[in-house]
Design a protein around this motif. Structure first.
Motif, short mmCIF file in Angstrom:
data_model
loop_
_atom_site.label_atom_id
_atom_site.label_comp_id
_atom_site.label_asym_id
_atom_site.label_seq_id
_atom_site.Cartn_x
_atom_site.Cartn_y
_atom_site.Cartn_z
N ARG A 284 21.29 98.76 -26.69
CA ARG A 284 22.60 99.41 -26.65
C ARG A 284 22.67 100.28 -25.40
NH1 ARG A 284 25.63 99.55 -31.51
NH2 ARG A 284 24.54 98.61 -33.28
N CYS A 285 23.86 100.39 -24.84
CA CYS A 285 24.07 101.25 -23.69
C CYS A 285 23.83 102.71 -24.09
CB CYS A 285 25.49 101.08 -23.16
SG CYS A 285 25.95 102.28 -21.90
N PRO A 286 23.04 103.45 -23.33
CA PRO A 286 22.81 104.85 -23.69
C PRO A 286 24.03 105.74 -23.53
CG PRO A 286 21.83 104.36 -21.55
CD PRO A 286 22.27 103.05 -22.14
N GLY A 287 25.02 105.27 -22.77
CA GLY A 287 26.20 106.09 -22.53
C GLY A 287 27.28 105.96 -23.59
N CYS A 288 27.41 104.76 -24.19
CA CYS A 288 28.49 104.54 -25.17
C CYS A 288 27.99 103.99 -26.49
CB CYS A 288 29.56 103.63 -24.58
SG CYS A 288 29.01 101.96 -24.21
N ARG A 289 26.70 103.62 -26.57
CA ARG A 289 26.05 103.13 -27.80
C ARG A 289 26.44 101.72 -28.18
NH1 ARG A 289 28.49 107.24 -31.61
NH2 ARG A 289 30.21 106.82 -30.16
N LEU A 290 27.14 101.01 -27.31
CA LEU A 290 27.53 99.64 -27.59
C LEU A 290 26.58 98.67 -26.90
CD1 LEU A 290 31.40 99.95 -27.11
CD2 LEU A 290 30.10 100.05 -29.24
N VAL A 291 26.63 97.41 -27.32
CA VAL A 291 25.82 96.40 -26.64
C VAL A 291 26.33 96.27 -25.21
CG1 VAL A 291 25.22 95.14 -28.73
CG2 VAL A 291 27.31 94.57 -27.52
N PRO A 292 25.46 95.92 -24.27
CA PRO A 292 25.86 95.89 -22.86
C PRO A 292 27.10 95.04 -22.57
CG PRO A 292 23.48 95.75 -23.02
CD PRO A 292 24.01 95.66 -24.43
N SER A 293 27.27 93.94 -23.29
CA SER A 293 28.42 93.06 -23.04
C SER A 293 29.75 93.73 -23.36
CB SER A 293 28.29 91.77 -23.85
OG SER A 293 28.25 92.07 -25.24
N HIS B 152 38.03 99.43 -30.84
CA HIS B 152 38.24 98.03 -30.45
C HIS B 152 36.96 97.42 -29.90
CE1 HIS B 152 40.07 94.43 -28.83
NE2 HIS B 152 39.60 94.73 -27.63
N HIS B 153 36.31 98.11 -28.98
CA HIS B 153 35.07 97.58 -28.40
C HIS B 153 33.99 97.41 -29.47
CE1 HIS B 153 35.50 97.89 -23.84
NE2 HIS B 153 36.69 98.22 -24.29
N TYR B 154 33.87 98.39 -30.33
CA TYR B 154 32.84 98.36 -31.38
C TYR B 154 33.05 97.16 -32.31
CZ TYR B 154 29.76 100.14 -35.09
OH TYR B 154 28.76 100.29 -36.03
N LEU B 155 34.28 96.98 -32.79
CA LEU B 155 34.54 95.89 -33.74
C LEU B 155 34.45 94.53 -33.07
CD1 LEU B 155 37.48 97.43 -35.81
CD2 LEU B 155 35.07 97.22 -36.46
N GLN B 156 34.89 94.43 -31.81
CA GLN B 156 34.75 93.16 -31.11
C GLN B 156 33.27 92.80 -30.93
OE1 GLN B 156 37.96 92.29 -31.70
NE2 GLN B 156 37.87 91.11 -29.78
N ALA B 157 32.45 93.79 -30.61
CA ALA B 157 31.02 93.54 -30.48
C ALA B 157 30.42 93.13 -31.82
CB ALA B 157 30.32 94.79 -29.94
N LYS B 158 30.83 93.81 -32.87
CA LYS B 158 30.30 93.51 -34.21
C LYS B 158 30.58 92.07 -34.60
CE LYS B 158 30.68 95.04 -39.03
NZ LYS B 158 31.29 96.03 -39.95
N HIS B 159 31.77 91.58 -34.25
CA HIS B 159 32.16 90.21 -34.61
C HIS B 159 31.92 89.21 -33.50
CE1 HIS B 159 33.82 91.73 -38.32
NE2 HIS B 159 34.59 92.58 -37.66
N GLN B 160 31.22 89.67 -32.43
CA GLN B 160 30.86 88.81 -31.30
C GLN B 160 32.09 88.16 -30.68
OE1 GLN B 160 27.39 86.30 -32.02
NE2 GLN B 160 26.78 87.57 -33.76
N LEU B 161 33.10 88.98 -30.44
CA LEU B 161 34.33 88.54 -29.82
C LEU B 161 34.51 89.28 -28.49
CD1 LEU B 161 36.68 88.58 -32.94
CD2 LEU B 161 35.69 86.56 -31.82
N PRO B 162 35.23 88.69 -27.55
CA PRO B 162 35.43 89.35 -26.26
C PRO B 162 36.39 90.54 -26.39
CG PRO B 162 36.69 87.33 -26.34
CD PRO B 162 35.83 87.33 -27.57
#
Length: 289
Positions: free
Chosen positions: A39-48, A227-237
């Motif tokens: 996970r990105c240390p700045g926003c806690r999301l996966v890098p993508s 939006h970013h969190y849920l898109q990452a969770k569901h592997q969507l762009p």
């Protein structure tokens, strides 16, 4: 670097508290749900799905003090982190029943601040309860002391315990907020719709203190993060031109114009049956998920 990724902002109060909490851990913290891995240390999301490139900056005269339950800083869905992203004067402390951080006591005693504990008035003696933050005719800058909003960043049962067992808060006024909108937070769900996430509460408090632009930016930042969190969770762009990013850009550039934009967009989204409607509100809420 993945599309949308950016250079993480310098560590803020919540990220520092997370690092300190991890340093004390004897085993790794495994968050429920969402994608696993780096996970990105700045926003806690996966890098993508990193959103550091969108990190907003806006001035606010008010400050926020987060009293965080033990593992709250570790949760990728924690929204106290978003408050620290936006509000420069955000302070974060881990809560413990048997000890209190001396730095917290020093902050509460600092004469530049007027602390308010944000909590439902129904649980407090009436003489302690206030429902508004006085803003003189000259605006927030004319206040003799800067508002400091103390938010109990925890689940609702944890927050009630923290409030009861924190005697150093007993002498402070309690800001009791009256919710007039449903919570839009979709990452963790309370059984009650009048329970708000920490970022929503902070945005409402900022508006009460006259920091309208910071309030609008924080609301939009919560939408973008969700939006970013849920898109990452569901592997969507990620939708790079979505409503949340447009609202965030508008809030950073001109908070006054954003309010009109949000009202118009909310009407359109309600008519389309969209979830997560943002309406112009009284900026009043109180309960945490």
């Amino acid at each position: 670097m993945p599309e949308g990724a950016g250079v993480p902002a310098p560590p803020h109060a919540v990220s520092k508290l997370k690092a300190a909490r991890l340093a004390r851990s004897t085993k790794p913290f495994l968050a429920r749900g969402g994608p696993k891995g780096d996970r990105c240390p700045g926003c806690r999301l996966v890098p993508s799905h990193c959103l550091c490139a969108l990190h907003p900056q806006t001035p606010a005269r008010a400050g926020v003090c987060l009293l965080m339950a033990d593992i709250e800083p570790l949760k990728p869905s924690n929204t106290g982190w978003l408050v620290a992203d936006v509000v420069a004067d955000t302070f974060a402390f881990g809560w413990a029943r048997t000890a209190v951080d001396p730095a917290l006591l020093a902050l509460l005693a600092d004469p530049q601040w007027q602390p308010f504990v944000v909590f439902p008035g129904e649980f407090v003696a009436p003489e302690r309860v206030v429902h508004a933050v006085e803003v003189p005719a000259g605006g927030a800058k004319a206040l003799p002391r800067r508002p400091l909003f103390i938010l109990l960043d925890a689940t609702w049962p944890e927050a009630r315990k923290m409030f009861r067992k924190s005697p150093y808060l007993d002498a402070l006024p309690v800001l009791s907020l009256q919710p007039e909108q449903l919570s839009r937070y979709r990452l963790r769900r309370s059984a009650r719709t009048d329970h708000f996430c920490t970022a929503e509460v902070a945005a409402l408090c900022l508006a009460l203190a006259g920091d309208d632009q910071a309030s609008a930016v924080l609301e939009a930042w919560l939408d973008v993060f969700t939006h970013h969190y849920l898109q990452a969770k569901h592997q969507l762009p990620v939708d790079g031109h979505g409503w949340g990013q447009l609202a965030l850009a508008g809030a950073v550039q001109d908070g006054a114009e954003l309010i009109q934009f949000l009202n118009q967009s909310s009407t359109r989204r309600r008519s389309a049956g969209s979830t997560g409607v943002l309406t112009k509100r009284s900026r009043q809420s109180n309960r945490l998920i």
